[in-house]
Design an enzyme around this catalytic site. Structure first.
Site, PDB file in Angstrom:
ATOM      1  N   GLU A  14       4.533   7.767  -7.720  1.00  0.00           N
ATOM      2  CA  GLU A  14       4.526   7.011  -6.464  1.00  0.00           C
ATOM      3  C   GLU A  14       5.913   7.162  -5.831  1.00  0.00           C
ATOM      4  O   GLU A  14       6.941   6.911  -6.466  1.00  0.00           O
ATOM      5  CB  GLU A  14       4.207   5.529  -6.743  1.00  0.00           C
ATOM      6  CG  GLU A  14       4.176   4.707  -5.464  1.00  0.00           C
ATOM      7  CD  GLU A  14       3.215   3.528  -5.522  1.00  0.00           C
ATOM      8  OE1 GLU A  14       2.460   3.398  -6.499  1.00  0.00           O
ATOM      9  OE2 GLU A  14       3.224   2.734  -4.555  1.00  0.00           O
ATOM     10  N   ARG A  15       5.915   7.593  -4.577  1.00  0.00           N
ATOM     11  CA  ARG A  15       7.165   7.822  -3.841  1.00  0.00           C
ATOM     12  C   ARG A  15       8.057   8.856  -4.530  1.00  0.00           C
ATOM     13  O   ARG A  15       9.289   8.752  -4.485  1.00  0.00           O
ATOM     14  CB  ARG A  15       7.949   6.523  -3.620  1.00  0.00           C
ATOM     15  CG  ARG A  15       7.118   5.375  -3.070  1.00  0.00           C
ATOM     16  CD  ARG A  15       6.413   5.732  -1.803  1.00  0.00           C
ATOM     17  NE  ARG A  15       5.541   4.654  -1.315  1.00  0.00           N
ATOM     18  CZ  ARG A  15       4.677   4.810  -0.325  1.00  0.00           C
ATOM     19  NH1 ARG A  15       4.526   5.975   0.270  1.00  0.00           N
ATOM     20  NH2 ARG A  15       3.941   3.806   0.083  1.00  0.00           N
ATOM     21  N   ASN A  38       3.331  -0.501 -10.268  1.00  0.00           N
ATOM     22  CA  ASN A  38       1.896  -0.682  -9.990  1.00  0.00           C
ATOM     23  C   ASN A  38       1.220  -0.148 -11.250  1.00  0.00           C
ATOM     24  O   ASN A  38       0.803   0.999 -11.324  1.00  0.00           O
ATOM     25  CB  ASN A  38       1.461   0.122  -8.760  1.00  0.00           C
ATOM     26  CG  ASN A  38       2.079  -0.436  -7.487  1.00  0.00           C
ATOM     27  OD1 ASN A  38       2.369  -1.624  -7.398  1.00  0.00           O
ATOM     28  ND2 ASN A  38       2.298   0.422  -6.505  1.00  0.00           N
ATOM     29  N   GLU A  45       1.639  -6.879  -3.162  1.00  0.00           N
ATOM     30  CA  GLU A  45       0.886  -5.709  -2.694  1.00  0.00           C
ATOM     31  C   GLU A  45      -0.392  -5.491  -3.511  1.00  0.00           C
ATOM     32  O   GLU A  45      -0.709  -4.377  -3.910  1.00  0.00           O
ATOM     33  CB  GLU A  45       1.779  -4.461  -2.716  1.00  0.00           C
ATOM     34  CG  GLU A  45       3.011  -4.611  -1.833  1.00  0.00           C
ATOM     35  CD  GLU A  45       3.852  -3.352  -1.701  1.00  0.00           C
ATOM     36  OE1 GLU A  45       3.894  -2.564  -2.648  1.00  0.00           O
ATOM     37  OE2 GLU A  45       4.471  -3.185  -0.632  1.00  0.00           O
ATOM     38  N   ARG A  51       8.759 -11.692   6.941  1.00  0.00           N
ATOM     39  CA  ARG A  51       8.787 -11.141   5.575  1.00  0.00           C
ATOM     40  C   ARG A  51      10.178 -11.276   4.945  1.00  0.00           C
ATOM     41  O   ARG A  51      10.312 -11.377   3.722  1.00  0.00           O
ATOM     42  CB  ARG A  51       8.350  -9.670   5.654  1.00  0.00           C
ATOM     43  CG  ARG A  51       8.362  -8.957   4.345  1.00  0.00           C
ATOM     44  CD  ARG A  51       7.727  -7.588   4.501  1.00  0.00           C
ATOM     45  NE  ARG A  51       8.017  -6.737   3.363  1.00  0.00           N
ATOM     46  CZ  ARG A  51       7.715  -5.457   3.299  1.00  0.00           C
ATOM     47  NH1 ARG A  51       7.095  -4.867   4.305  1.00  0.00           N
ATOM     48  NH2 ARG A  51       8.015  -4.735   2.235  1.00  0.00           N
ATOM     49  N   ASP A  53      12.530  -3.800   2.362  1.00  0.00           N
ATOM     50  CA  ASP A  53      12.027  -2.805   1.405  1.00  0.00           C
ATOM     51  C   ASP A  53      12.824  -1.509   1.467  1.00  0.00           C
ATOM     52  O   ASP A  53      12.322  -0.513   1.987  1.00  0.00           O
ATOM     53  CB  ASP A  53      10.545  -2.525   1.705  1.00  0.00           C
ATOM     54  CG  ASP A  53       9.888  -1.659   0.652  1.00  0.00           C
ATOM     55  OD1 ASP A  53      10.530  -1.403  -0.379  1.00  0.00           O
ATOM     56  OD2 ASP A  53       8.739  -1.237   0.862  1.00  0.00           O
ATOM     57  N   GLU A  63      17.871  -4.100  -7.718  1.00  0.00           N
ATOM     58  CA  GLU A  63      16.982  -2.922  -7.682  1.00  0.00           C
ATOM     59  C   GLU A  63      17.351  -2.081  -6.475  1.00  0.00           C
ATOM     60  O   GLU A  63      17.165  -2.493  -5.334  1.00  0.00           O
ATOM     61  CB  GLU A  63      15.511  -3.353  -7.606  1.00  0.00           C
ATOM     62  CG  GLU A  63      14.547  -2.170  -7.540  1.00  0.00           C
ATOM     63  CD  GLU A  63      13.074  -2.574  -7.642  1.00  0.00           C
ATOM     64  OE1 GLU A  63      12.755  -3.571  -8.325  1.00  0.00           O
ATOM     65  OE2 GLU A  63      12.247  -1.887  -7.014  1.00  0.00           O
ATOM     66  N   GLU A  71      12.410   7.256  -0.398  1.00  0.00           N
ATOM     67  CA  GLU A  71      11.173   6.941   0.314  1.00  0.00           C
ATOM     68  C   GLU A  71      11.397   6.835   1.815  1.00  0.00           C
ATOM     69  O   GLU A  71      10.628   7.372   2.607  1.00  0.00           O
ATOM     70  CB  GLU A  71      10.608   5.625  -0.246  1.00  0.00           C
ATOM     71  CG  GLU A  71       9.361   5.159   0.467  1.00  0.00           C
ATOM     72  CD  GLU A  71       8.765   3.890  -0.154  1.00  0.00           C
ATOM     73  OE1 GLU A  71       9.335   3.363  -1.125  1.00  0.00           O
ATOM     74  OE2 GLU A  71       7.719   3.432   0.349  1.00  0.00           O
ATOM     75  N   HIS A 116      11.943  -0.217   9.558  1.00  0.00           N
ATOM     76  CA  HIS A 116      10.512  -0.136   9.278  1.00  0.00           C
ATOM     77  C   HIS A 116       9.685   0.445  10.438  1.00  0.00           C
ATOM     78  O   HIS A 116       8.783  -0.202  10.960  1.00  0.00           O
ATOM     79  CB  HIS A 116       9.984  -1.541   8.926  1.00  0.00           C
ATOM     80  CG  HIS A 116       8.805  -1.529   8.001  1.00  0.00           C
ATOM     81  ND1 HIS A 116       7.567  -1.082   8.383  1.00  0.00           N
ATOM     82  CD2 HIS A 116       8.664  -1.904   6.706  1.00  0.00           C
ATOM     83  CE1 HIS A 116       6.718  -1.191   7.380  1.00  0.00           C
ATOM     84  NE2 HIS A 116       7.361  -1.682   6.336  1.00  0.00           N
ATOM     85  N   TRP A 173       2.819  -4.449   7.791  1.00  0.00           N
ATOM     86  CA  TRP A 173       2.903  -3.020   7.499  1.00  0.00           C
ATOM     87  C   TRP A 173       2.928  -2.224   8.806  1.00  0.00           C
ATOM     88  O   TRP A 173       2.851  -1.001   8.792  1.00  0.00           O
ATOM     89  CB  TRP A 173       1.719  -2.568   6.626  1.00  0.00           C
ATOM     90  CG  TRP A 173       1.847  -3.010   5.196  1.00  0.00           C
ATOM     91  CD1 TRP A 173       2.961  -3.550   4.616  1.00  0.00           C
ATOM     92  CD2 TRP A 173       0.848  -2.949   4.166  1.00  0.00           C
ATOM     93  NE1 TRP A 173       2.721  -3.836   3.294  1.00  0.00           N
ATOM     94  CE2 TRP A 173       1.427  -3.486   2.979  1.00  0.00           C
ATOM     95  CE3 TRP A 173      -0.473  -2.509   4.118  1.00  0.00           C
ATOM     96  CZ2 TRP A 173       0.731  -3.583   1.774  1.00  0.00           C
ATOM     97  CZ3 TRP A 173      -1.161  -2.603   2.914  1.00  0.00           C
ATOM     98  CH2 TRP A 173      -0.570  -3.131   1.753  1.00  0.00           C
TER      99      TRP A 173
HETATM  100  C1  GCV Z   1       5.620   0.705  -6.287  1.00  0.00           C
HETATM  101  C2  GCV Z   1       7.138  -0.181  -1.341  1.00  0.00           C
HETATM  102  C3  GCV Z   1       6.567   1.165  -1.667  1.00  0.00           C
HETATM  103  C4  GCV Z   1       5.497   1.059  -2.744  1.00  0.00           C
HETATM  104  C5  GCV Z   1       6.117   0.370  -3.964  1.00  0.00           C
HETATM  105  C6  GCV Z   1       6.621  -0.992  -3.536  1.00  0.00           C
HETATM  106  C7  GCV Z   1       7.291  -1.740  -4.668  1.00  0.00           C
HETATM  107  O1  GCV Z   1       6.189  -0.969  -0.675  1.00  0.00           O
HETATM  108  O2  GCV Z   1       6.044   1.748  -0.511  1.00  0.00           O
HETATM  109  O3  GCV Z   1       5.080   2.352  -3.055  1.00  0.00           O
HETATM  110  O4  GCV Z   1       5.204   0.273  -5.018  1.00  0.00           O
HETATM  111  O5  GCV Z   1       7.566  -0.837  -2.512  1.00  0.00           O
HETATM  112  O6  GCV Z   1       8.503  -1.701  -4.725  1.00  0.00           O
HETATM  113  O7  GCV Z   1       6.604  -2.347  -5.468  1.00  0.00           O
END
Ligand code: GCV
Length: 701
Positions: free
Chosen positions: A169-170, A212, A293, A338, A367, A389, A395, A523, A545
């Site tokens: 992912e990403r 995830n 999410e 948000r 984000d 983090e 991304e 964003h 989003w």
């Molecule tokens: C792992 C953002 C990213 C998601 C990611 C999320 C997170 O929304 O687009 O891909 O999911 O952050 O940090 O949990």
């Protein structure tokens, strides 16, 4: 032919050929300057190491391999030093505890003509060995070496967002580096280079799967696979963590619920945690994304984040591991902000988390945007251990086609003052545990590694992995120093070339921000793939989003009013920070539209109107990409040909994409400002509709 000589020939031959980047910053190419090589000879006659501990063996072999490559010299090992002129690896477990040197810390100094690398732990010696190699790789003199170094943050961690099916992912560097289908029977040799690279910058923890999370990672089948990885990483001082799916008691255990207060659920986690320790006795712990999410979590059962985290902490109590619980949560409220969500959900829980829980907070409240104000949770949670983090994978920062060096962005956040306990209460001091005397401290970075031969896609993306590790070890290092080290270890030791490349790197983040998100916009990227611009995005599965939720462009102006007039998110910060950002006349322009809705014609401190300044920055960003290209072109003869061509190609794409961002944003916002592109800038050569079509392609099936 001895093994070392063979390795030397191999190193020489690969050095002579083009560099595919696979060796990262540990390329150990022969130092070209013979005099410089000679200057290291008096200290590299032997390596003395008394014990056959595996980590010390690794340190010894790393020094041998490194020195063979850098100096073209095979170094023998002895048990004890009987003469001068060598490197002595010394573990002194009984050394008195000193405030300056922690267990993982080390000292490097010269004594009786030898270089001593000393630590209370084997891992500390390994870190010291890498530091010594770095000194040579970066051309330092060893004559009067005197280094004392200890990590400022205890858990320095990569978070992999890698899935069981091999996707990331990403991820922008191929597929996952973890070969789950091969493990545990075949252990890819790349895991060893991964471990070496991490140890060389002090990274001591890794969560191997996506937050995830699939419950699959907790099955016996996968625990055997993870064990095989943990066994490779352990002697390099790296602990393995697993991201867990909160619903696992139901999906794996067949229970009716995953309610954290249910005794059977608690027992399930206790048993599972014990089982994991049978495979991985030094298991690092759990990383959890819950009620975010669409991921399951304790709120599904009317419980809090603390209920969920504390249940896992209880399961971890007999062991050394911990629970890392993410604060990245937000509800889909079209009228909310948000920005305030994480704070709002977690603030009432401050003081209720088990001591084994670290709450992991993204650097900013939204984000990982290219520039965000620091997350208001930092400094506002005196009774909870907060970890940082960062996102190393890019991304929102050009993925693998834009050159964007992230150390300045990481540092901008770490160095910002929260004023939580008066002036000097920087984010870094929250994170390293010094502000509130925390037992644990954590800096995590979402990894940018993949199956690409050079690990990270864009050759310069390697520098972000490197910079993250170096800053997790010592957040006081400067972006300049980290860039210089990385360039010297990876690309060249020639000073003029190094300076030009360093200049490119240091300018790269501001340039990227200029042509994507100037003046504190955020964003506005393409929906879901997050590639390219889509400021017109007004409909999505959730209001937060879309792009319009964030930029709030209208006929009056641009930006999200977070003062008392609208969302009042500013109130989450200390009064000093509110004062800095709360007044649109004084708010630094880089943060302006994060906090204020500014009229298009409002004159800014630059003397230009908001609209003119916005255009100016978009246009300048594109011009600056052209300058990056010119500088790179001038270095053709000075850097490795394969890396040169690779970067050249990507800069070309960056130029095209910077223009795409510029045109998309000025044409779109121009529909609201109704103002012309200011002279002498030339208006875009295409229409907004033509640009919109570019994005639509990415949604075609
Ligand atoms: C792992 C953002 C990213 C998601 C990611 C999320 C997170 O929304 O687009 O891909 O999911 O952050 O940090 O949990």
């Amino acid at each position: 032919m001895t093994r070392h000589f063979f390795l030397f020939l191999l190193l020489l031959s690969t050095a002579a050929l083009a560099d595919d980047g696979s060796r990262l910053w540990l390329n150990y190419d022969l130092i070209k300057d013979a005099k410089q090589r000679e200057s290291y000879a008096p200290f590299t006659k032997f390596i003395a190491v008394a014990s056959d501990n595996q980590t010390l063996k690794i340190a010894t072999e790393e020094l041998q391999t490194g020195l063979l490559g850098l100096l073209g010299k095979k170094i023998v090992t002895v048990k004890t030093a009987t003469t001068s002129g060598g490197i002595i690896l010394n573990v002194n477990k009984n050394a008195p505890s000193s405030a300056n040197i922690s267990n993982e810390g080390y000292e490097i100094y010269t004594e009786k003509g030898n270089i001593i690398i000393s630590s209370k732990s084997e891992t500390g010696v390994l870190y010291g060995a890498f530091e010594l190699l770095r000194a040579i790789q970066t051309g330092k003199s060893l004559a009067k070496l005197s280094i004392t170094s200890s990590p400022k943050v205890k858990i320095r961690m990569l978070n992999h967002w890698d899935n069981a099916n091999g996707t990331v992912e990403r991820g922008y560097a191929g597929s996952s580096m973890w070969k789950w289908n091969e493990l545990p029977h075949r252990v890819d040799p790349r895991y060893v280079l991964y471990a070496r690279a991490n140890a060389s910058i002090g990274i001591n923890a890794t969560s191997i799967n996506n937050v995830n999370a699939s419950s699959r990672f907790l099955t016996a089948e996968y625990l055997e696979k993870i064990k095989a990885v943990a066994d490779v990483l352990r002697p390099y001082g790296i602990k393995v963590f697993i991201s867990v799916n909160f619903r696992s008691p139901r999906t794996l255990g067949g229970l009716k619920t995953s309610d954290p207060l249910d005794p059977e659920v608690r027992k399930w986690w206790n048993d599972k945690t014990k089982e994991i320790h049978q495979y991985i006795p030094d298991f690092g712990g759990y990383l959890v994304k819950a009620n975010s999410e669409g991921e399951p979590g304790p709120q599904d059962y009317g419980r809090t984040h603390a209920d969920g985290a504390n249940m896992l902490a209880e399961a971890m109590r007999p062991f050394s591991g911990i629970v890392i619980w993410r604060a990245f949560v937000y509800n889909a409220d079209p009228n909310g902000d948000r920005f305030k969500e994480g704070y709002a959900q977690f603030k009432p829980l401050d003081g209720t988390f088990d001591p084994k829980v670290i709450v992991q907070v993204k650097n900013g409240p939204i984000d990982f945007m290219p520039r965000e104000p620091f997350h208001p949770m930092f400094g506002a949670f005196p009774k909870t251990t907060l970890g940082m983090e960062f996102q190393i994978t890019q991304e929102y920062l050009g993925q693998s086609t834009h050159l964007t060096y992230l150390a300045p962005m990481f540092k901008e956040c770490l160095d910002t003052d929260t004023y939580a306990k008066g002036q000097g209460s920087t984010v870094a001091k929250v994170i390293d545990g010094s502000l509130y005397n925390a037992q644990y401290s954590l800096m995590a970075g979402v990894a940018n590694t993949g199956s690409d031969v050079n690990w990270c896609g864009h050759p310069f993306n390697q520098s972000n992995w490197y910079a993250f590790g170096r800053l997790a070890w010592d957040h006081t290092l400067s972006s300049e120093q980290i860039a210089s080290e990385w360039i010297r270890m990876t690309l060249t030791q020639a000073k003029p070339t190094e300076q030009k490349i360093s200049d490119m790197m240091l300018k790269s983040h501001p340039i990227y921000v200029s042509y994507t998100y100037p003046l504190g916009t955020s964003h506005m990227m393409g929906e879901s793939h997050h590639y390219g611009p889509e400021p017109w995005l007004a409909k999505s599965a959730r209001p937060d989003w879309t792009s319009v939720y964030y930029h709030r462009a209208d006929s009056v102006g641009l930006g999200f009013d977070r003062t008392g007039k609208l969302s009042n998110a500013l109130q989450l910060y200390s009064p000093e920070v509110q004062q800095k950002w709360g007044n649109p006349e004084q708010c630094p322009l880089d943060y302006l539209l994060w906090f204020h809705h500014v009229p298009w014609s409002k004159k800014l401190s630059t003397g230009r109107s908001l609209w003119d300044e916005l255009c100016e920055r978009y246009y300048d960003g594109v011009v600056q990409v052209g300058n990056l290209q010119k500088t790179w072109e001038s270095l053709k003869a000075d850097v490795d040909p394969e890396i040169f061509e690779n970067v050249k190609g990507r800069l070309k794409i960056q130029e095209k994409e910077a223009l795409w961002w510029r045109d998309a944003c000025v044409l779109y916002f121009g529909e609201y400002s109704k103002m012309p592109i200011p002279k002498p800038l030339t208006p875009p050569q295409r229409t907004l509709n033509e640009i919109k079509k570019l994005v639509e392609i990415y949604h075609l099936r």
